[in-house]
Motif scaffolding. Structure first.
Motif, mmCIF file in Angstrom:
data_model
loop_
_atom_site.group_PDB
_atom_site.id
_atom_site.type_symbol
_atom_site.label_atom_id
_atom_site.label_comp_id
_atom_site.label_asym_id
_atom_site.label_seq_id
_atom_site.Cartn_x
_atom_site.Cartn_y
_atom_site.Cartn_z
ATOM 1 N N ALA A 190 31.289 45.758 48.488
ATOM 2 C CA ALA A 190 32.088 45.064 47.175
ATOM 3 C C ALA A 190 33.437 44.781 47.206
ATOM 4 C CB ALA A 190 32.013 46.187 45.959
ATOM 5 N N TYR A 191 34.328 44.878 47.836
ATOM 6 C CA TYR A 191 35.749 45.299 47.641
ATOM 7 C C TYR A 191 35.601 43.830 48.638
ATOM 8 C CZ TYR A 191 40.672 45.829 48.826
ATOM 9 O OH TYR A 191 42.179 45.357 48.063
ATOM 10 N N GLN A 192 35.247 43.474 50.153
ATOM 11 C CA GLN A 192 35.539 41.999 50.951
ATOM 12 C C GLN A 192 35.189 41.262 50.530
ATOM 13 O OE1 GLN A 192 32.883 43.116 54.286
ATOM 14 N NE2 GLN A 192 34.650 43.544 55.516
ATOM 15 N N GLU A 193 33.895 41.547 49.317
ATOM 16 C CA GLU A 193 33.438 39.905 47.891
ATOM 17 C C GLU A 193 34.859 39.731 47.322
ATOM 18 O OE1 GLU A 193 30.443 37.726 48.094
ATOM 19 O OE2 GLU A 193 30.180 39.124 49.779
ATOM 20 N N PHE A 194 35.180 40.794 46.671
ATOM 21 C CA PHE A 194 36.400 40.720 45.416
ATOM 22 C C PHE A 194 37.438 39.911 45.924
ATOM 23 C CE2 PHE A 194 40.007 42.597 44.710
ATOM 24 C CZ PHE A 194 40.278 41.508 43.108
ATOM 25 N N LEU A 195 37.312 40.395 48.040
ATOM 26 C CA LEU A 195 38.444 39.558 48.190
ATOM 27 C C LEU A 195 38.068 38.078 48.866
ATOM 28 C CD1 LEU A 195 40.169 42.221 50.779
ATOM 29 C CD2 LEU A 195 40.757 41.489 48.561
ATOM 30 N N LYS A 196 37.534 37.482 49.341
ATOM 31 C CA LYS A 196 36.782 36.134 48.964
ATOM 32 C C LYS A 196 37.103 35.747 47.804
ATOM 33 C CE LYS A 196 33.086 37.616 52.845
ATOM 34 N NZ LYS A 196 31.906 37.656 53.060
ATOM 35 N N LYS A 197 36.310 36.567 46.866
ATOM 36 C CA LYS A 197 36.408 35.561 45.364
ATOM 37 C C LYS A 197 37.225 34.930 45.385
ATOM 38 C CE LYS A 197 34.477 36.392 41.044
ATOM 39 N NZ LYS A 197 34.324 36.958 39.246
ATOM 40 N N ILE A 198 38.407 35.723 45.206
ATOM 41 C CA ILE A 198 39.557 35.150 44.770
ATOM 42 C C ILE A 198 40.746 34.320 45.538
ATOM 43 C CG2 ILE A 198 40.220 37.727 43.125
ATOM 44 C CD1 ILE A 198 42.268 38.752 45.189
ATOM 45 N N GLY A 199 39.915 34.362 47.155
ATOM 46 C CA GLY A 199 40.619 33.578 47.893
ATOM 47 C C GLY A 199 41.672 34.111 48.688
ATOM 48 N N TYR A 200 41.511 35.530 49.054
ATOM 49 C CA TYR A 200 42.657 36.458 50.095
ATOM 50 C C TYR A 200 41.357 36.541 51.174
ATOM 51 C CZ TYR A 200 44.847 39.720 52.024
ATOM 52 O OH TYR A 200 45.786 40.853 53.185
ATOM 53 N N LEU A 201 40.705 36.259 51.113
ATOM 54 C CA LEU A 201 39.145 36.017 52.683
ATOM 55 C C LEU A 201 38.604 35.121 52.428
ATOM 56 C CD1 LEU A 201 37.373 39.512 53.107
ATOM 57 C CD2 LEU A 201 39.725 38.711 54.109
ATOM 58 N N VAL A 202 38.876 34.021 53.241
ATOM 59 C CA VAL A 202 38.196 32.467 53.665
ATOM 60 C C VAL A 202 37.694 32.883 54.832
ATOM 61 C CG1 VAL A 202 40.250 31.666 52.449
ATOM 62 C CG2 VAL A 202 40.183 31.501 54.446
ATOM 63 N N GLU A 203 36.727 32.417 54.502
ATOM 64 C CA GLU A 203 35.524 31.426 55.629
ATOM 65 C C GLU A 203 36.563 30.729 57.430
ATOM 66 O OE1 GLU A 203 32.266 31.999 56.718
ATOM 67 O OE2 GLU A 203 32.164 33.312 54.304
ATOM 68 N N GLN A 204 35.837 30.817 57.709
ATOM 69 C CA GLN A 204 36.580 30.232 59.476
ATOM 70 C C GLN A 204 36.520 29.030 58.958
ATOM 71 O OE1 GLN A 204 36.317 31.995 63.505
ATOM 72 N NE2 GLN A 204 36.347 30.139 63.872
ATOM 73 N N ALA A 215 53.194 29.941 44.544
ATOM 74 C CA ALA A 215 52.205 30.470 44.033
ATOM 75 C C ALA A 215 51.164 30.900 43.970
ATOM 76 C CB ALA A 215 52.267 28.966 42.423
ATOM 77 N N GLU A 216 50.095 30.553 44.930
ATOM 78 C CA GLU A 216 48.595 30.760 45.550
ATOM 79 C C GLU A 216 48.592 32.708 45.978
ATOM 80 O OE1 GLU A 216 44.809 30.904 46.383
ATOM 81 O OE2 GLU A 216 45.743 29.706 44.597
ATOM 82 N N ARG A 217 49.988 32.432 46.720
ATOM 83 C CA ARG A 217 50.367 33.713 46.617
ATOM 84 C C ARG A 217 50.308 34.831 45.589
ATOM 85 N NH1 ARG A 217 54.547 34.614 52.064
ATOM 86 N NH2 ARG A 217 53.946 33.177 53.248
ATOM 87 N N ASP A 218 51.314 34.686 44.126
ATOM 88 C CA ASP A 218 51.408 35.377 43.180
ATOM 89 C C ASP A 218 50.564 35.943 42.475
ATOM 90 O OD1 ASP A 218 54.429 35.627 44.074
ATOM 91 O OD2 ASP A 218 54.806 33.973 42.959
ATOM 92 N N ARG A 219 49.316 34.628 42.254
ATOM 93 C CA ARG A 219 48.083 34.432 41.683
ATOM 94 C C ARG A 219 47.264 36.031 42.494
ATOM 95 N NH1 ARG A 219 43.005 33.558 42.615
ATOM 96 N NH2 ARG A 219 43.073 32.399 45.045
ATOM 97 N N ILE A 220 46.976 35.522 43.954
ATOM 98 C CA ILE A 220 45.828 36.217 45.248
ATOM 99 C C ILE A 220 46.871 37.553 45.046
ATOM 100 C CG2 ILE A 220 45.465 37.061 46.895
ATOM 101 C CD1 ILE A 220 45.238 34.051 47.729
ATOM 102 N N GLN A 221 48.058 37.955 44.419
ATOM 103 C CA GLN A 221 49.037 39.625 44.594
ATOM 104 C C GLN A 221 48.278 39.718 43.065
ATOM 105 O OE1 GLN A 221 50.550 41.429 46.963
ATOM 106 N NE2 GLN A 221 50.063 43.186 45.430
ATOM 107 N N LEU A 222 48.337 39.081 41.442
ATOM 108 C CA LEU A 222 47.867 39.847 40.821
ATOM 109 C C LEU A 222 46.520 39.953 40.855
ATOM 110 C CD1 LEU A 222 49.901 36.779 38.193
ATOM 111 C CD2 LEU A 222 51.257 39.678 38.836
#
Length: 407
Positions: free
Chosen positions: A80-94, A55-62
Motif C-alpha cells: 500500500a505504501y508503494q502504491e501511495f508513492l506511485k500516486k504522488i509521483g515519487y515512484l514512476v514507471e521506467q 517545486a515538484e520535490r517540495d510537493r512530493i516531500q509535503l
C-alpha cells in the motif's frame, strides 16, 4: 556589495566575468559576445525548469510528510505504501524506449577497473596529489602503513628500519610471484632482469634464467634492453613497473638491483565542486574554475613544504617505454579526471538572472566547466599533457530524482 557586469539578462559578478573573458575563452575558439548571448539563452530557458523541478520535490516531500505523520512508526503494509508513492509521483514507471550509448570513452572507464579518488577542487594541492596518484610506490605504501606488521622489530618509528624494509621487499616479491609468475622460478631468486627477443629474461641465483609464464604480460621497458632501468608488466589491465637502480640504497642491497615496484593505482579522480566543498560566492567559484582550468592545461602548481624543504608540485608527465617490438609505448601519467558539478538544488549569487534571482549553480557549472574542458579537447595543455585521449569530458551530475530531472 558585489560589483556586477550586466550582459544581456545576466548580472555577472565582475571578477567572474573578467576571469571567463580573459582566462577561459582565449584558446577555445568561442567568440566572447556569442558566449554570453548563449549563456543568457541557456539560463533563461533552463533556470525556470530547474525551479519547477525543485517545486515538484517540495510537493512530493509535503505529501510524504503528511502520510508519515498520519501513519507513524514502521510501515505495516509495504504494498500500500508503494502504491501511495506511485500516486504522488515519487515512484514512476521506467520510461519506454530509452537508449543510452557511449563513444570515445577512455580505457580508465571502458576496460580498466581500479580505485577512484574524490578531492575538493578548491584545494590545489589535493587536486594535484590525486591526479598524480595514478602511479604509486608499493614499497612506500607497505612501509608506511599497517599492511606490514610491526612485530619482530619491524617498527615504523624513527629512521629507516632494515627489518621492516626486508618485510616490505618480501611482500613485494610475493606480489610479483602472484601477479606475474615466472616459469618454474620465483622473483625472490632474481639476480637480474633483461629483455631478450622481446621477452622478459630473469637471471636466477642458481645461474639459470626464467621467463614469464605468460609472456604477453611484458609491456615494455626503459633503458638498455640488456640492463633495463624499468620493466613494465600488466595483469588484468593494471600495470606494475619494476624499478631497477643499483645506485640507490635499496637497489644496491637487492640481488637484482630492484629499488621499487611502482603500481598503477588511482585510475580516475573526481574533482569535486559539490559535496566536499562550500563554494558560496563568485570568489569561491573562481578558485574552483581556475584550478580546473590549470589542471587541464597542465599549468597548475602548488608550493609544498615538507621535511624542512620547499618545492613546487605540478602534474606528472606521461611514462614512456620501449615496447617489446621496439615501438614507443606511452602510459598515461595521471589519473583520469572527472568533474562533479553541483546538483539541481543549489543556487549561487555569482550570477543573477531574471532581475535578482540567483543562478542555479548546476547550470552555471555545466556551462563554465565544459567551456574550460575545451582546452583539453583542443590539446592546449603544456608539454603534451592531456586528460582524455579520446576527446571526452567526464562530468558527474549528482542527486537527480527520477527521469524528468535527468532529462
Amino acid at each position: 556589495m558585489t560589483e556586477r557586469t550586466t550582459v544581456h539578462g545576466l548580472q555577472v559578478a565582475t571578477p567572474l566575468y573578467n576571469f571567463i573573458n580573459n582566462e577561459v575563452l582565449p584558446g577555445t575558439g568561442i567568440d566572447q559576445a556569442a558566449y554570453w548571448k548563449g549563456f543568457d539563452e541557456i539560463v533563461s530557458t533552463l533556470a525556470p525548469k530547474n525551479a519547477a523541478l525543485l517545486a515538484e520535490r517540495d510537493r512530493i516531500q509535503l505529501e510524504m510528510d503528511a502520510w508519515h505523520k498520519a501513519n507513524p512508526g514502521p510501515i505495516a503494509d509495504m504494498a500500500a505504501y508503494q502504491e501511495f508513492l506511485k500516486k504522488i509521483g515519487y515512484l514512476v514507471e521506467q520510461p519506454a524506449k530509452v537508449q543510452a550509448t557511449t563513444a570515445n570513452v577512455d580505457s580508465e572507464l571502458a576496460t580498466q577497473a581500479g580505485p577512484q579518488l574524490v578531492v575538493p577542487i578548491l584545494n590545489a594541492r589535493y587536486a594535484l596529489n590525486a591526479a598524480n596518484a595514478r602511479w604509486g610506490s608499493l614499497y612506500d605504501a607497505l612501509y608506511g602503513t599497517d599492511v606490514i606488521s610491526e612485530e619482530g622489530g619491524a617498527e615504523r618509528a624513527g629512521g629507516y628500519n632494515p627489518v621492516r624494509g626486508a618485510k616490505v621487499i618480501e611482500f613485494a616479491r610475493n606480489f610479483l610471484d602472484q601477479s606475474f609468475p615466472l616459469e618454474g622460478a620465483s622473483h625472490k631468486d632474481a639476480t637480474g632482469y633483461a629483455i631478450a627477443g622481446g621477452k622478459l629474461q630473469v637471471a636466477l641465483k642458481n645461474g639459470s634464467t626464467a621467463g614469464l609464464k605468460n609472456a604477453a604480460q611484458l609491456v615494455g621497458f626503459q633503458g638498455d634492453a640488456a640492463a633495463p632501468s624499468s620493466v613494465l608488466l600488466v595483469n588484468n589491465g593494471i600495470h606494475a613497473d619494476i624499478i631497477i637502480n643499483r645506485a640507490t640504497p635499496i637497489g644496491s642491497s637487492d640481488a637484482a638491483g630492484v629499488a621499487d615496484v611502482v603500481l598503477e593505482a588511482a585510475l580516475s579522480t573526481i574533482l569535486d565542486l559539490e559535496d566536499s566543498v562550500a563554494a558560496v560566492d563568485a570568489e569561491d567559484k573562481i578558485v574552483a574554475y581556475k584550478n580546473w582550468l590549470g589542471i587541464l592545461k597542465g599549468t597548475l602548481t602548488e608550493s609544498v613544504s615538507k621535511g624542512g624543504k620547499t618545492f613546487t608540485r605540478g602534474l606528472n608527465a606521461d611514462r614512456v617505454y620501449t615496447g617489446v617490438n621496439g615501438e614507443k609505448v606511452t602510459m598515461h601519467g595521471r589519473s583520469m579526471l572527472f568533474l562533479r558539478n553541483v546538483g539541481h538544488l543549489m543556487t549561487n549569487p555569482a550570477i543573477l538572472w531574471g532581475g535578482d534571482k540567483e543562478i542555479p549553480e548546476g547550470i552555471m557549472d555545466a556551462i563554465v566547466t565544459t567551456t574550460i574542458a575545451l582546452h583539453d579537447l583542443k590539446g592546449n595543455g603544456v608539454n603534451g599533457i592531456r586528460n582524455s585521449r579520446k576527446g571526452s569530458v567526464y562530468i558527474v551530475k549528482p542527486k537527480m530524482h527520477g527521469p524528468v530531472e535527468v532529462g
